[in-house]
Design a protein around this motif. Structure first.
Motif, PDB file in Angstrom:
ATOM      1  N   GLY A  29       0.821  -1.057   0.072  1.00  0.00           N
ATOM      2  CA  GLY A  29      -0.335   0.467  -0.111  1.00  0.00           C
ATOM      3  C   GLY A  29       0.936   1.176  -0.162  1.00  0.00           C
ATOM      4  N   ALA A  30       0.622   1.873  -0.783  1.00  0.00           N
ATOM      5  CA  ALA A  30       1.308   3.249  -1.139  1.00  0.00           C
ATOM      6  C   ALA A  30       0.528   4.924   0.171  1.00  0.00           C
ATOM      7  CB  ALA A  30       1.249   4.097  -2.614  1.00  0.00           C
ATOM      8  N   ALA A  31       0.964   5.235   1.354  1.00  0.00           N
ATOM      9  CA  ALA A  31       1.065   6.493   1.657  1.00  0.00           C
ATOM     10  C   ALA A  31       0.606   7.463   0.663  1.00  0.00           C
ATOM     11  CB  ALA A  31       1.969   6.517   2.511  1.00  0.00           C
ATOM     12  N   PRO A  32      -0.506   7.953   1.116  1.00  0.00           N
ATOM     13  CA  PRO A  32      -1.014   9.470   0.151  1.00  0.00           C
ATOM     14  C   PRO A  32       0.177  10.114  -0.226  1.00  0.00           C
ATOM     15  CG  PRO A  32      -2.528   8.873   2.300  1.00  0.00           C
ATOM     16  CD  PRO A  32      -1.587   7.978   2.607  1.00  0.00           C
ATOM     17  N   GLY A  33       0.235  10.517  -1.568  1.00  0.00           N
ATOM     18  CA  GLY A  33       1.341  11.318  -1.463  1.00  0.00           C
ATOM     19  C   GLY A  33       2.178  10.708  -2.119  1.00  0.00           C
ATOM     20  N   GLU A  34       2.114   8.957  -2.353  1.00  0.00           N
ATOM     21  CA  GLU A  34       3.703   8.647  -2.068  1.00  0.00           C
ATOM     22  C   GLU A  34       2.588   8.120  -4.458  1.00  0.00           C
ATOM     23  OE1 GLU A  34       5.047   5.327  -0.239  1.00  0.00           O
ATOM     24  OE2 GLU A  34       5.518   6.527   1.746  1.00  0.00           O
ATOM     25  N   ALA A  35       4.090   7.873  -5.059  1.00  0.00           N
ATOM     26  CA  ALA A  35       3.951   7.719  -6.220  1.00  0.00           C
ATOM     27  C   ALA A  35       3.620   5.555  -6.366  1.00  0.00           C
ATOM     28  CB  ALA A  35       5.389   7.289  -6.544  1.00  0.00           C
ATOM     29  N   VAL A  36       2.773   5.363  -7.069  1.00  0.00           N
ATOM     30  CA  VAL A  36       1.918   3.986  -6.629  1.00  0.00           C
ATOM     31  C   VAL A  36       3.149   2.831  -7.490  1.00  0.00           C
ATOM     32  CG1 VAL A  36       0.677   2.321  -7.013  1.00  0.00           C
ATOM     33  CG2 VAL A  36       0.078   4.842  -6.519  1.00  0.00           C
ATOM     34  N   THR A  37       3.734   1.883  -7.397  1.00  0.00           N
ATOM     35  CA  THR A  37       5.073   0.996  -7.889  1.00  0.00           C
ATOM     36  C   THR A  37       4.438  -0.004  -8.935  1.00  0.00           C
ATOM     37  OG1 THR A  37       4.615  -0.252  -6.543  1.00  0.00           O
ATOM     38  CG2 THR A  37       6.283   1.094  -5.843  1.00  0.00           C
ATOM     39  N   SER A  38       4.938  -0.365  -9.741  1.00  0.00           N
ATOM     40  CA  SER A  38       3.920  -1.159 -10.566  1.00  0.00           C
ATOM     41  C   SER A  38       3.606  -2.418  -9.848  1.00  0.00           C
ATOM     42  CB  SER A  38       5.002  -1.736 -10.920  1.00  0.00           C
ATOM     43  OG  SER A  38       6.329  -2.538 -11.870  1.00  0.00           O
ATOM     44  N   ALA A  39       4.413  -2.997  -8.361  1.00  0.00           N
ATOM     45  CA  ALA A  39       3.778  -4.050  -7.786  1.00  0.00           C
ATOM     46  C   ALA A  39       3.021  -3.608  -7.751  1.00  0.00           C
ATOM     47  CB  ALA A  39       4.378  -4.456  -7.060  1.00  0.00           C
ATOM     48  N   GLU A  40       2.644  -2.187  -7.483  1.00  0.00           N
ATOM     49  CA  GLU A  40       0.737  -1.973  -6.710  1.00  0.00           C
ATOM     50  C   GLU A  40       0.106  -2.056  -8.011  1.00  0.00           C
ATOM     51  OE1 GLU A  40       2.592   1.166  -2.979  1.00  0.00           O
ATOM     52  OE2 GLU A  40       2.264   1.724  -4.591  1.00  0.00           O
ATOM     53  N   GLN A  41       0.646  -1.676  -8.666  1.00  0.00           N
ATOM     54  CA  GLN A  41      -0.838  -1.714  -9.900  1.00  0.00           C
ATOM     55  C   GLN A  41      -0.454  -3.277 -10.032  1.00  0.00           C
ATOM     56  OE1 GLN A  41       1.597   0.491 -12.975  1.00  0.00           O
ATOM     57  NE2 GLN A  41       1.628   2.696 -11.289  1.00  0.00           N
ATOM     58  N   ILE A  83     -14.047   4.080  -9.742  1.00  0.00           N
ATOM     59  CA  ILE A  83     -14.260   5.078  -8.946  1.00  0.00           C
ATOM     60  C   ILE A  83     -12.419   5.299  -8.263  1.00  0.00           C
ATOM     61  CG2 ILE A  83     -14.848   5.292  -6.350  1.00  0.00           C
ATOM     62  CD1 ILE A  83     -17.877   4.155  -7.421  1.00  0.00           C
ATOM     63  N   THR A  84     -11.882   4.037  -8.097  1.00  0.00           N
ATOM     64  CA  THR A  84     -10.707   4.233  -7.675  1.00  0.00           C
ATOM     65  C   THR A  84      -9.512   4.861  -8.797  1.00  0.00           C
ATOM     66  OG1 THR A  84     -10.692   2.057  -6.552  1.00  0.00           O
ATOM     67  CG2 THR A  84      -8.526   2.890  -6.997  1.00  0.00           C
ATOM     68  N   LEU A  85     -10.284   4.478 -10.202  1.00  0.00           N
ATOM     69  CA  LEU A  85      -9.114   5.024 -11.623  1.00  0.00           C
ATOM     70  C   LEU A  85      -9.616   6.370 -11.536  1.00  0.00           C
ATOM     71  CD1 LEU A  85      -9.437   1.877 -13.844  1.00  0.00           C
ATOM     72  CD2 LEU A  85      -7.486   2.670 -12.785  1.00  0.00           C
ATOM     73  N   MET A  86     -10.527   6.819 -10.645  1.00  0.00           N
ATOM     74  CA  MET A  86     -10.724   8.478 -10.987  1.00  0.00           C
ATOM     75  C   MET A  86     -10.145   9.347 -10.311  1.00  0.00           C
ATOM     76  SD  MET A  86     -14.804   8.762 -13.212  1.00  0.00           S
ATOM     77  CE  MET A  86     -15.440   7.099 -12.601  1.00  0.00           C
ATOM     78  N   THR A  87      -9.915   8.399  -8.719  1.00  0.00           N
ATOM     79  CA  THR A  87      -9.787   9.021  -8.024  1.00  0.00           C
ATOM     80  C   THR A  87      -7.968   9.133  -7.673  1.00  0.00           C
ATOM     81  OG1 THR A  87     -11.780   7.853  -6.473  1.00  0.00           O
ATOM     82  CG2 THR A  87     -10.085   9.232  -5.220  1.00  0.00           C
ATOM     83  N   PHE A  88      -7.621   8.162  -7.929  1.00  0.00           N
ATOM     84  CA  PHE A  88      -6.318   8.096  -7.810  1.00  0.00           C
ATOM     85  C   PHE A  88      -5.570   8.754  -9.395  1.00  0.00           C
ATOM     86  CE2 PHE A  88      -7.813   5.902  -4.190  1.00  0.00           C
ATOM     87  CZ  PHE A  88      -7.237   6.680  -3.304  1.00  0.00           C
ATOM     88  N   SER A  89      -4.245   9.276  -9.643  1.00  0.00           N
ATOM     89  CA  SER A  89      -3.426   9.432 -10.611  1.00  0.00           C
ATOM     90  C   SER A  89      -2.979   8.037 -10.253  1.00  0.00           C
ATOM     91  CB  SER A  89      -2.427  10.409 -10.368  1.00  0.00           C
ATOM     92  OG  SER A  89      -1.515  10.300 -10.703  1.00  0.00           O
ATOM     93  N   LEU A  90      -3.523   7.208 -11.512  1.00  0.00           N
ATOM     94  CA  LEU A  90      -2.078   6.105 -11.911  1.00  0.00           C
ATOM     95  C   LEU A  90      -2.214   5.913 -13.368  1.00  0.00           C
ATOM     96  CD1 LEU A  90      -5.620   3.363  -9.508  1.00  0.00           C
ATOM     97  CD2 LEU A  90      -2.319   4.159  -9.559  1.00  0.00           C
ATOM     98  N   PRO A  91      -1.837   5.488 -13.776  1.00  0.00           N
ATOM     99  CA  PRO A  91      -1.818   4.774 -15.633  1.00  0.00           C
ATOM    100  C   PRO A  91      -2.657   4.497 -16.491  1.00  0.00           C
ATOM    101  CG  PRO A  91      -0.073   3.253 -14.341  1.00  0.00           C
ATOM    102  CD  PRO A  91      -0.905   3.868 -13.093  1.00  0.00           C
TER     103      PRO A  91
END
Length: 130
Positions: A29-41, A83-91
Protein backbone atom coordinates in the motif's frame (compact mmCIF):
# COMPACT_ATOMS: atom_id res chain seq x y z
CA UNK A 1 -37.05 -10.80 -6.12
CA UNK A 2 -35.79 -10.09 -2.61
CA UNK A 3 -33.50 -13.07 -2.92
CA UNK A 4 -31.87 -11.53 -5.99
CA UNK A 5 -31.46 -8.16 -4.31
CA UNK A 6 -29.95 -9.82 -1.25
CA UNK A 7 -27.63 -11.84 -3.49
CA UNK A 8 -26.23 -8.76 -5.22
CA UNK A 9 -25.80 -6.76 -2.00
CA UNK A 10 -24.02 -9.55 -0.13
CA UNK A 11 -21.90 -10.45 -3.16
CA UNK A 12 -20.83 -6.84 -3.68
CA UNK A 13 -19.77 -6.41 -0.07
CA UNK A 14 -17.85 -9.69 -0.10
CA UNK A 15 -16.26 -8.95 -3.48
CA UNK A 16 -15.08 -5.51 -2.39
CA UNK A 17 -13.67 -6.93 0.85
CA UNK A 18 -11.79 -9.69 -0.99
CA UNK A 19 -10.51 -7.24 -3.61
CA UNK A 20 -9.17 -4.91 -0.91
CA UNK A 21 -7.56 -7.83 0.93
CA UNK A 22 -5.83 -9.09 -2.24
CA UNK A 23 -4.70 -5.57 -3.17
CA UNK A 24 -3.06 -5.19 0.22
CA UNK A 25 -1.53 -8.67 0.20
CA UNK A 26 -0.11 -8.52 -3.33
CA UNK A 27 0.85 -4.89 -3.77
CA UNK A 28 1.26 -3.54 -0.28
CA UNK A 29 0.00 0.00 0.00
CA UNK A 30 1.18 3.46 -0.82
CA UNK A 31 0.83 6.30 1.64
CA UNK A 32 -1.10 9.34 0.43
CA UNK A 33 1.04 11.46 -1.87
CA UNK A 34 3.47 8.66 -2.74
CA UNK A 35 3.89 7.27 -6.24
CA UNK A 36 2.25 3.92 -6.87
CA UNK A 37 4.76 1.25 -7.89
CA UNK A 38 4.22 -1.33 -10.61
CA UNK A 39 3.82 -4.07 -7.98
CA UNK A 40 0.99 -2.10 -6.39
CA UNK A 41 -0.58 -1.57 -9.80
CA UNK A 42 -0.45 -5.31 -10.47
CA UNK A 43 -1.97 -5.88 -7.04
CA UNK A 44 -4.87 -3.61 -7.97
CA UNK A 45 -5.60 -5.54 -11.17
CA UNK A 46 -5.31 -8.94 -9.48
CA UNK A 47 -7.48 -7.77 -6.60
CA UNK A 48 -10.17 -6.51 -8.98
CA UNK A 49 -10.19 -9.82 -10.86
CA UNK A 50 -10.41 -11.94 -7.72
CA UNK A 51 -13.02 -9.60 -6.26
CA UNK A 52 -15.14 -9.80 -9.42
CA UNK A 53 -14.92 -13.59 -9.40
CA UNK A 54 -15.90 -13.70 -5.73
CA UNK A 55 -18.81 -11.30 -6.18
CA UNK A 56 -20.11 -13.12 -9.25
CA UNK A 57 -19.77 -16.58 -7.71
CA UNK A 58 -21.47 -15.56 -4.48
CA UNK A 59 -24.32 -13.81 -6.32
CA UNK A 60 -24.80 -16.92 -8.45
CA UNK A 61 -24.76 -19.20 -5.42
CA UNK A 62 -27.37 -17.18 -3.57
CA UNK A 63 -29.47 -16.39 -6.66
CA UNK A 64 -29.91 -19.96 -7.91
CA UNK A 65 -27.30 -19.66 -10.68
CA UNK A 66 -29.07 -16.94 -12.68
CA UNK A 67 -26.33 -15.55 -14.94
CA UNK A 68 -27.39 -11.86 -14.87
CA UNK A 69 -26.77 -11.80 -11.12
CA UNK A 70 -23.20 -12.95 -11.68
CA UNK A 71 -22.63 -10.27 -14.29
CA UNK A 72 -24.13 -7.65 -11.99
CA UNK A 73 -21.85 -8.76 -9.14
CA UNK A 74 -18.78 -8.48 -11.37
CA UNK A 75 -20.04 -5.17 -12.76
CA UNK A 76 -20.18 -3.64 -9.30
CA UNK A 77 -16.51 -4.45 -8.81
CA UNK A 78 -15.75 -2.86 -12.18
CA UNK A 79 -17.65 0.23 -11.05
CA UNK A 80 -15.55 0.34 -7.86
CA UNK A 81 -12.39 -0.05 -9.95
CA UNK A 82 -13.49 2.89 -12.09
CA UNK A 83 -13.99 5.02 -9.00
CA UNK A 84 -10.50 4.10 -7.82
CA UNK A 85 -9.04 4.96 -11.22
CA UNK A 86 -10.77 8.35 -11.28
CA UNK A 87 -9.80 9.14 -7.69
CA UNK A 88 -6.07 8.45 -7.85
CA UNK A 89 -3.52 9.40 -10.44
CA UNK A 90 -2.90 6.01 -12.01
CA UNK A 91 -1.58 5.10 -15.47
CA UNK A 92 -4.04 4.84 -18.36
CA UNK A 93 -3.24 1.17 -19.03
CA UNK A 94 -5.08 0.28 -15.81
CA UNK A 95 -8.42 1.22 -17.41
CA UNK A 96 -8.48 -1.62 -19.97
CA UNK A 97 -6.73 -3.90 -17.48
CA UNK A 98 -9.50 -3.33 -14.94
CA UNK A 99 -12.16 -4.06 -17.58
CA UNK A 100 -10.36 -7.24 -18.63
CA UNK A 101 -9.78 -8.45 -15.07
CA UNK A 102 -13.34 -7.88 -13.87
CA UNK A 103 -14.81 -9.26 -17.10
CA UNK A 104 -12.65 -12.37 -16.86
CA UNK A 105 -13.55 -12.86 -13.20
CA UNK A 106 -17.27 -12.57 -13.93
CA UNK A 107 -17.09 -14.81 -16.99
CA UNK A 108 -15.10 -17.47 -15.10
CA UNK A 109 -17.66 -17.57 -12.28
CA UNK A 110 -20.59 -17.83 -14.71
CA UNK A 111 -18.80 -20.55 -16.67
CA UNK A 112 -17.62 -22.59 -13.67
CA UNK A 113 -21.02 -22.52 -11.96
CA UNK A 114 -22.82 -23.26 -15.25
CA UNK A 115 -25.23 -20.37 -14.77
CA UNK A 116 -28.22 -20.00 -17.06
CA UNK A 117 -29.60 -16.82 -18.57
CA UNK A 118 -33.19 -17.96 -18.18
CA UNK A 119 -34.83 -16.93 -14.92
CA UNK A 120 -34.95 -19.96 -12.59
CA UNK A 121 -38.48 -21.17 -12.01
CA UNK A 122 -39.47 -21.73 -8.39
CA UNK A 123 -40.28 -25.32 -7.48
CA UNK A 124 -43.89 -26.16 -8.15
CA UNK A 125 -46.13 -26.44 -5.12
CA UNK A 126 -47.92 -29.69 -5.52
CA UNK A 127 -50.91 -30.14 -3.36
CA UNK A 128 -52.82 -33.22 -2.46
CA UNK A 129 -55.56 -32.38 -4.97
CA UNK A 130 -53.42 -31.71 -8.08
Amino acid sequence: MLRNLFAVIVATIAGLAIAKFVEGAVGGGAAPGEAVTSAEQAGLVIGWGVGAFTAAALALAIGRRWAPLGWLGAGTIFFAAGITLMTFSLPLWLWPASAAATGAGGWLAVWLLKAKSAFPQPPSKETLFD
